[in-house]
Design a protein around this motif. Sequence first.
Motif, PDB file in Angstrom:
ATOM      1  N   TRP A 124       0.828  -1.206   0.000  1.00 20.72           N
ATOM      2  CA  TRP A 124       0.000   0.000   0.000  1.00 20.72           C
ATOM      3  C   TRP A 124       0.863   1.256   0.000  1.00 20.72           C
ATOM      4  N   PHE A 125       2.164   1.081   0.199  1.00 17.66           N
ATOM      5  CA  PHE A 125       3.110   2.186   0.083  1.00 17.66           C
ATOM      6  C   PHE A 125       4.005   2.049  -1.141  1.00 17.66           C
ATOM      7  N   ASN A 126       4.230   0.820  -1.610  1.00 13.91           N
ATOM      8  CA  ASN A 126       5.219   0.606  -2.673  1.00 13.91           C
ATOM      9  C   ASN A 126       4.852  -0.623  -3.507  1.00 13.91           C
ATOM     10  N   LEU A 127       4.620  -0.409  -4.783  1.00 16.64           N
ATOM     11  CA  LEU A 127       4.333  -1.488  -5.736  1.00 16.64           C
ATOM     12  C   LEU A 127       5.293  -1.398  -6.929  1.00 16.64           C
ATOM     13  N   PRO A 128       5.693  -2.534  -7.500  1.00 18.28           N
ATOM     14  CA  PRO A 128       6.543  -2.500  -8.702  1.00 18.28           C
ATOM     15  C   PRO A 128       5.706  -2.160  -9.938  1.00 18.28           C
ATOM     16  N   GLN A 129       5.790  -0.918 -10.368  1.00 23.14           N
ATOM     17  CA  GLN A 129       4.887  -0.448 -11.421  1.00 23.14           C
ATOM     18  C   GLN A 129       5.242  -0.918 -12.819  1.00 23.14           C
ATOM     19  N   PHE A 130       6.379  -1.591 -12.961  1.00 29.07           N
ATOM     20  CA  PHE A 130       6.702  -2.136 -14.279  1.00 29.07           C
ATOM     21  C   PHE A 130       5.936  -3.432 -14.551  1.00 29.07           C
ATOM     22  N   ILE A 131       5.273  -3.975 -13.518  1.00 30.99           N
ATOM     23  CA  ILE A 131       4.453  -5.170 -13.683  1.00 30.99           C
ATOM     24  C   ILE A 131       3.086  -4.752 -14.233  1.00 30.99           C
ATOM     25  N   PRO A 167       0.874   3.663  -8.875  1.00 29.10           N
ATOM     26  CA  PRO A 167       1.746   4.085  -7.780  1.00 29.10           C
ATOM     27  C   PRO A 167       0.981   4.032  -6.463  1.00 29.10           C
ATOM     28  N   ALA A 168       1.544   3.360  -5.477  1.00 29.58           N
ATOM     29  CA  ALA A 168       0.900   3.237  -4.170  1.00 29.58           C
ATOM     30  C   ALA A 168       1.064   4.544  -3.387  1.00 29.58           C
TER      31      ALA A 168
END
Length: 307
Positions: free
Chosen positions: A88-95, A105-106
């Motif tokens: 909820w703070f950080n996701l891999p946005q290239f997925i 973006p989280a």
Amino acid sequence: MSKRLTFEQFRNAIELRSLSAEELAGYVEFDPESAVPRLVFKADALLDDAGQDYNVDHAIYSFFQRPREERRNKDTGKVSVVAEGDSWFNLPQFIFLGPLQPFPPAIAERIERNSRFDMRNIAHWGHTIDEIRKKKKYLTVLKMDEPKYFMLCGGGNDLQIGLANGKFMQKYNSNRPHSKYLTENGLAGIDQISKAYGEILHEVTTQFPDISVLCHGYDYPRPHVGQGQYFGRHLRALGIPDRKMDGILKPIVNLLNKTIKAETAKFNKVQFINLRNSTKKYTWVDDMHPGWDAFRILAEKFENEMW
């Protein structure tokens, strides 16, 4: 289709940063069987097997953290923030979820992009609050940065692991009240989340008394969205009908929020932000993660408390 590489070629490319984020997407994906967000190699992405001890999830996390660390060495003159937590703070946005549909973006990422604050985001999408407590990376970073604000989240992955293990919830019974589905193990799991928060908050407020801390619970999951990887499939395994899932999950999420809020109330300069129903009119990308507009709204709730 990405060019197939040997494991050594891939590992060297990661270390030398010779692959772009777009190219990385051809080699890794979220593990569809994992109870928490965790990156694994795609089938046939490599020409041979990866090293037995190689953690591609950690390698990719480090790949994206390094430029963040380099950017953070500059004095921006903005109010500084450190964020520690989960997806909820950080996701891999290239997925990508589908064609031209990357993960959004989280919360902490969104705040970083908005550029109003000097954000240092050390959150890891798959971490439990217990892992965060044990690793204590936040203590090192807080000492180094001396930020004005510390954002902390966690507990969702702890809950998902317990649900996936079949230990946290009762099997469906049409006569059982919605508020009675947590098992003794489930209640103990919530209590462990509370204790982890208590330990972290005690350390932070004792060692850094001038830092203001912001914590949150989660908005209500949507077990019917996507493949139901984090909630839906496990509820179905317990025999819970789709029409009953929301009603059964709601008391559990309320208890988690209540527990975290009660822990934050024990400390000065620690604030709980209630996110429940904040994303009600927005879409989610899966059963645990809000979508683009929803995360924007959640990020704004934090930003409004940090002016």
